[in-house]
Design a protein around this motif. Structure first.
Motif, PDB file in Angstrom:
ATOM      1  N   MET A   1      -3.274  -6.250   7.446  1.00 36.43           N
ATOM      2  CA  MET A   1      -4.483  -5.428   7.324  1.00 36.43           C
ATOM      3  C   MET A   1      -5.344  -5.892   6.155  1.00 36.43           C
ATOM      4  O   MET A   1      -6.566  -5.856   6.212  1.00 36.43           O
ATOM      5  CB  MET A   1      -4.160  -3.936   7.248  1.00 36.43           C
TER       6      MET A   1
ATOM      7  N   CYS B   1       1.614  -1.363  14.808  1.00 33.55           N
ATOM      8  CA  CYS B   1       0.523  -0.551  14.262  1.00 33.55           C
ATOM      9  C   CYS B   1       0.383   0.760  15.037  1.00 33.55           C
ATOM     10  O   CYS B   1       0.190   0.751  16.247  1.00 33.55           O
ATOM     11  CB  CYS B   1      -0.791  -1.325  14.304  1.00 33.55           C
ATOM     12  N   PRO B   2       0.468   1.911  14.348  1.00 31.86           N
ATOM     13  CA  PRO B   2       0.443   3.202  15.036  1.00 31.86           C
ATOM     14  C   PRO B   2      -0.907   3.525  15.671  1.00 31.86           C
ATOM     15  O   PRO B   2      -0.994   4.422  16.498  1.00 31.86           O
ATOM     16  CB  PRO B   2       0.780   4.203  13.932  1.00 31.86           C
ATOM     17  N   VAL B   3      -1.959   2.817  15.268  1.00 33.93           N
ATOM     18  CA  VAL B   3      -3.275   3.061  15.863  1.00 33.93           C
ATOM     19  C   VAL B   3      -3.773   1.827  16.624  1.00 33.93           C
ATOM     20  O   VAL B   3      -4.967   1.678  16.864  1.00 33.93           O
ATOM     21  CB  VAL B   3      -4.302   3.518  14.796  1.00 33.93           C
TER      22      VAL B   3
ATOM     23  N   ILE C   1      -4.341  -1.361  16.158  1.00 33.88           N
ATOM     24  CA  ILE C   1      -5.411  -2.251  15.696  1.00 33.88           C
ATOM     25  C   ILE C   1      -5.055  -3.682  16.126  1.00 33.88           C
ATOM     26  O   ILE C   1      -3.956  -4.157  15.838  1.00 33.88           O
ATOM     27  CB  ILE C   1      -5.575  -2.173  14.165  1.00 33.88           C
TER      28      ILE C   1
ATOM     29  N   MET D   1     -10.829  -1.742  12.751  1.00 33.05           N
ATOM     30  CA  MET D   1     -10.105  -1.736  11.476  1.00 33.05           C
ATOM     31  C   MET D   1     -10.234  -0.380  10.785  1.00 33.05           C
ATOM     32  O   MET D   1      -9.375   0.007   9.991  1.00 33.05           O
ATOM     33  CB  MET D   1     -10.650  -2.860  10.588  1.00 33.05           C
TER      34      MET D   1
ATOM     35  N   LEU E   1      -4.886  -6.603  15.159  1.00 33.06           N
ATOM     36  CA  LEU E   1      -5.019  -7.393  13.924  1.00 33.06           C
ATOM     37  C   LEU E   1      -5.152  -8.897  14.170  1.00 33.06           C
ATOM     38  O   LEU E   1      -6.042  -9.534  13.588  1.00 33.06           O
ATOM     39  CB  LEU E   1      -3.849  -7.073  12.978  1.00 33.06           C
TER      40      LEU E   1
ATOM     41  N   CYS F   1      -7.413   2.374  10.666  1.00 35.47           N
ATOM     42  CA  CYS F   1      -6.207   2.231   9.821  1.00 35.47           C
ATOM     43  C   CYS F   1      -5.873   3.496   9.042  1.00 35.47           C
ATOM     44  O   CYS F   1      -6.721   4.077   8.373  1.00 35.47           O
ATOM     45  CB  CYS F   1      -6.412   1.062   8.857  1.00 35.47           C
ATOM     46  N   ILE F   2      -4.613   3.936   9.146  1.00 41.35           N
ATOM     47  CA  ILE F   2      -4.168   5.116   8.397  1.00 41.35           C
ATOM     48  C   ILE F   2      -3.269   4.715   7.221  1.00 41.35           C
ATOM     49  O   ILE F   2      -2.583   5.550   6.641  1.00 41.35           O
ATOM     50  CB  ILE F   2      -3.470   6.156   9.313  1.00 41.35           C
ATOM     51  N   ARG F   3      -3.265   3.429   6.875  1.00 36.57           N
ATOM     52  CA  ARG F   3      -2.592   2.944   5.658  1.00 36.57           C
ATOM     53  C   ARG F   3      -1.091   3.255   5.644  1.00 36.57           C
ATOM     54  O   ARG F   3      -0.574   3.758   4.648  1.00 36.57           O
ATOM     55  CB  ARG F   3      -3.247   3.551   4.403  1.00 36.57           C
ATOM     56  N   CYS F   4      -0.419   2.945   6.749  1.00 40.77           N
ATOM     57  CA  CYS F   4       1.015   3.243   6.822  1.00 40.77           C
ATOM     58  C   CYS F   4       1.867   2.105   6.279  1.00 40.77           C
ATOM     59  O   CYS F   4       3.019   2.298   5.911  1.00 40.77           O
ATOM     60  CB  CYS F   4       1.415   3.532   8.267  1.00 40.77           C
ATOM     61  N   GLY F   5       1.334   0.892   6.255  1.00 45.01           N
ATOM     62  CA  GLY F   5       2.081  -0.245   5.706  1.00 45.01           C
ATOM     63  C   GLY F   5       3.005  -0.940   6.694  1.00 45.01           C
ATOM     64  O   GLY F   5       3.638  -1.936   6.349  1.00 45.01           O
ATOM     65  N   ALA F   6       3.094  -0.451   7.933  1.00 42.34           N
ATOM     66  CA  ALA F   6       4.035  -1.053   8.893  1.00 42.34           C
ATOM     67  C   ALA F   6       3.702  -2.521   9.167  1.00 42.34           C
ATOM     68  O   ALA F   6       4.596  -3.357   9.298  1.00 42.34           O
ATOM     69  CB  ALA F   6       4.044  -0.262  10.192  1.00 42.34           C
ATOM     70  N   CYS F   7       2.397  -2.846   9.242  1.00 44.58           N
ATOM     71  CA  CYS F   7       2.037  -4.230   9.580  1.00 44.58           C
ATOM     72  C   CYS F   7       2.573  -5.210   8.545  1.00 44.58           C
ATOM     73  O   CYS F   7       3.046  -6.287   8.894  1.00 44.58           O
ATOM     74  CB  CYS F   7       0.523  -4.376   9.769  1.00 44.58           C
TER      75      CYS F   7
ATOM     76  N   ILE G   1       0.810  -1.222   0.000  1.00 43.49           N
ATOM     77  CA  ILE G   1       0.000   0.000   0.000  1.00 43.49           C
ATOM     78  C   ILE G   1       0.844   1.274   0.000  1.00 43.49           C
ATOM     79  O   ILE G   1       0.352   2.326  -0.356  1.00 43.49           O
ATOM     80  CB  ILE G   1      -1.012   0.015   1.173  1.00 43.49           C
TER      81      ILE G   1
HETATM   82  S1  SF4 Z   1       0.096  -0.909  10.707  1.00 43.76           S
HETATM   83 FE1  SF4 Z   1      -2.005  -0.397  11.358  1.00 43.76          FE
HETATM   84  S2  SF4 Z   1      -2.368   1.642  10.451  1.00 43.76           S
HETATM   85 FE2  SF4 Z   1      -0.583   0.795   9.415  1.00 43.76          FE
HETATM   86  S3  SF4 Z   1      -1.431  -0.190   7.559  1.00 43.76           S
HETATM   87 FE3  SF4 Z   1      -1.278  -1.778   9.142  1.00 43.76          FE
HETATM   88  S4  SF4 Z   1      -3.287  -1.775  10.127  1.00 43.76           S
HETATM   89 FE4  SF4 Z   1      -3.149   0.131   8.980  1.00 43.76          FE
END
Ligand code: SF4
Lengths: 202, 463
Positions: free
Chosen positions: B337, B368-370, B372, B305, B374, B308-314, B148
């Protein structure tokens, strides 16, 4: 039923005081500490960070600005021509001796802009669009030069003053146009500026 | 698609080039994030606050959507609402048609991929210029994003080089990544500036001002949406934030979690179209607010879910993703995610393998910065899949048999004693192949049990 109504109906109404709750979420936010007595120093440090990689020159008074710009262009920009926005304050300075362009030379030239504010925490420059401040030249030029007035430096992103009148766009610039899209390797100058030079005035 | 995942994963595992490509980008991202997080005091508390901000918005989403709409309209933007992906595409196409658009410049947005916008534009005969470098690469290759944040993560520099040489008018002379980026710059510049409509996503929508925020490293969002006469924003309804200061907190988290920067290079807030005397900017700004299953997720146990701010860390930190890359997941969103989102977007029957393809090591939730949860959400899908009878008969039979045996302590102990001793027949220290275990042993060895079962040892020690 319209899509709008359907979505809002599914979401339902709200209980409680939304505004109070929203404000409470901002109490004492975690953020990098910034010494208010050393704003310019912190700002300079942040500009030098690899992800920002901007150069900085301090210019004591506005009258010296054109000479500082001329020196920078002579040293770093092989292609002549500088785009100056039609900003009354800028235009009042003496730019004789610098070749000015009415538009940005595609893919080579330099553009100058005046920041509304700048942020020590991140090294960000805050720019607003207006009838005297177009946006596009700042994304087309290869060399981006930005004037920051010392008194507009703030510590944190939250301290950027809200605009008196909402501009069409407010943009924070924290580095140059870069990409890590090929194998994660950082390359500068993906679409827009490859070089960012900050002139800190005062 | 169920058979599809296993086949795709097997294919990905057998592709040595893919693993090299994924490791190069994800490895760098992991290192940079770790440094950024270590330099940020109280990152853990900041994550808790970020989660609370998003939860607040999701609880009061109707309120914030209405506030945002009113402010955006007051600033001169036009706001549209879409319940489904198809409805959203239809709205975008309609605006394009009315603008007489022959070409659109598009700045990467995962929501655009989610609703199938590239396909819809192609069907409508509108030329699409992808301006994000990675999206440009995969557009040339005719592929879909595999990550992403880095959609072309699966491509090595050699593959990109071949692609550019074949498709750019003035390709790079030198075999360096910098020269390849320059080749794309030359190629994209003119196409981008000549587009009739610019389409972007939104990272945040600010309720109290009606502003749309985009975040890019390349500055391609700005170059895509400032020159054309019309700017269209496609945004998921969960992108709302109450105010600028709430956005600031999330921006700090996003940049650090995605790339390890303190702030992404270009962060822009657009509020309405060009003002009377402005020197540039679009004459029309349209914002399409899209549900596409989000209200349903909120009501059916997946509200978290929507943080999610779509950071890609997960995905960067996921052991499964690092082995198979993003395409194997088969949906718009890959990694942990994606394994939660795809069953919600495409249906569980078609994607029940995704929640299974997880080791439950918890790494995604940790980064995950928020915050979640998962793994918990994935477990929820596994349970649902079981309840709905989507698991194959052999799995159901085996689990039933195990459950029955586990309820008879004597039988269970007898069985495990037998298994421990029996397994030793297949290898001394490591088992390289064993009946019923080929799914494991084909790719790695299985440690042979040493000694006796836990219960046997426990009883012995107690004595
Ligand atoms: S680490 Fe968390 S915020 Fe970032 S893409 Fe994955 S689910 Fe989304």
């Amino acid at each position: 039923m319209s899509a709008r109504e359907a979505i809002l109906r599914r979401l339902g109404g709200n209980a409680g005081d939304v505004a109070d709750e929203a404000r409470a979420l901002l109490r004492a936010p975690e953020r990098p500490p910034v010494d208010p007595a050393a704003l310019a120093e912190t700002f300079a440090e942040r500009l030098a960070a690899p992800s920002v990689a901007a150069s900085l020159e301090r210019v004591p008074v506005a009258q010296q600005l054109p000479a500082a710009v001329a020196r920078h262009l002579a040293q770093h920009v092989p292609m002549p021509g500088l785009y100056l926005p039609p900003d009354a304050w800028l235009q009042a300075l003496d730019w004789r001796g610098i070749a000015l362009d009415a538009a940005v030379t595609v893919d080579g030239g330099a553009a100058l802009a005046v920041a509304t504010a700048a942020v020590a925490e991140t090294g960000s420059l805050v720019l607003d669009t207006s009838p005297t401040a177009p946006m596009l030249p700042n994304f087309l030029a290869l060399h981006h030069l930005v004037v920051v007035r010392h008194e507009t430096l703030v510590a944190h992103l939250e301290d950027i003053p809200a605009p008196l009148e909402q501009p069409r766009a407010r943009y924070w610039i924290t580095g140059v146009s870069g990409t890590t899209d090929i194998e994660g390797q950082y390359v500068r100058g993906a679409h827009g500026p490859r070089f960012l030079h900050v002139l800190l005035l005062g | 698609m169920t058979a599809g995942f296993k086949a795709r994963a097997a294919e990905a595992l057998a592709d040595p080039v893919l693993k090299v490509a994924v490791e190069r980008t994800a490895g760098t991202a992991e290192t940079k994030r770790a440094a950024a997080v270590a330099a940020f005091e109280d990152f853990e508390a900041a994550r808790t606050r970020a989660a609370a901000i998003k939860d607040h918005v999701i609880a009061h989403l109707g309120h914030y959507l209405e506030q945002f709409e009113a402010n955006a309209i007051a600033a001169g933007a036009q706001v549209h609402w879409a319940e489904t992906a198809d409805a959203a595409c239809e709205i975008v196409l309609d605006i394009c048609r009315r603008a007489g658009a022959k070409s659109v410049a598009r700045s990467k947005s995962m929501l655009g991929e989610e609703i199938g916008l590239p396909h819809a534009l192609a069907e409508a005969g509108i030329e699409r210029v992808e301006t994000d470098l990675a999206e440009h690469i995969i557009q040339l290759a005719g592929e879909r994003p595999s990550h992403i944040v880095w959609p072309a993560m699966h491509k090595t520099r050699e593959q990109v080089s071949t692609l550019f040489r074949a498709r750019h008018a003035e390709p790079h002379a030198e075999e360096t990544i910098a020269a390849m980026a320059q080749s794309a710059r030359r190629h994209l510049r003119a196409a981008m500036l000549g587009a009739d409509v610019g389409i972007s996503g939104a990272n945040f929508l600010l309720a109290d001002s009606g502003a749309v925020c985009t975040v890019t490293n390349e500055g391609n969002a700005e170059l895509s949406v400032v020159p054309p006469r019309v700017h269209i924003v496609t945004a998921g309804i969960e992108k709302l934030v109450p105010s600028m200061d709430h956005a600031v907190h999330l921006l700090r988290m996003l940049a650090r979690s995605a790339t390890g920067a303190t702030l992404t290079q270009y962060t822009t807030f657009y509020t309405g179209p060009k003002r009377g005397a402005d020197l540039d900017g679009p004459e029309e700004m349209h914002i399409v607010l899209i549900d596409n299953g989000r209200t349903k997720m909120r009501d059916e146990g997946l509200a978290e879910m929507l943080r999610c701010i779509r950071c890609g860390a997960c995905m960067n930190h996921c052991v499964v993703f690092r082995q198979i890359g993003g395409h194997a997941y088969g949906g718009t969103y890959p990694g942990p995610m994606g394994a939660v989102l795809t069953p919600a977007l495409d249906g569980l029957a078609a994607s029940r393998d995704l929640p299974q393809a997880c080791t439950m090591n918890g790494k995604c939730q940790e980064v995950c910065p928020v915050r979640i949860p998962l793994p918990t959400l994935l477990r929820g899908w596994r349970e649902k899949s079981w309840r709905e009878g989507l698991e194959p008969a052999s799995t159901r039979g085996a689990v039933r048999l195990w459950a029955w045996a586990a309820r008879q302590p004597w039988l269970y102990r007898f069985g495990s004693r037998l298994a421990v001793r029996g397994m030793r027949l297949f290898g001394g220290k490591w088992i390289t192949s064993m009946p019923l275990a080929s799914g494991w042993t084909r790719h790695r060895d299985l440690p042979a049990p040493q000694g006796r079962t836990f219960m046997e040892q426990y009883r012995e020690r107690r004595r």
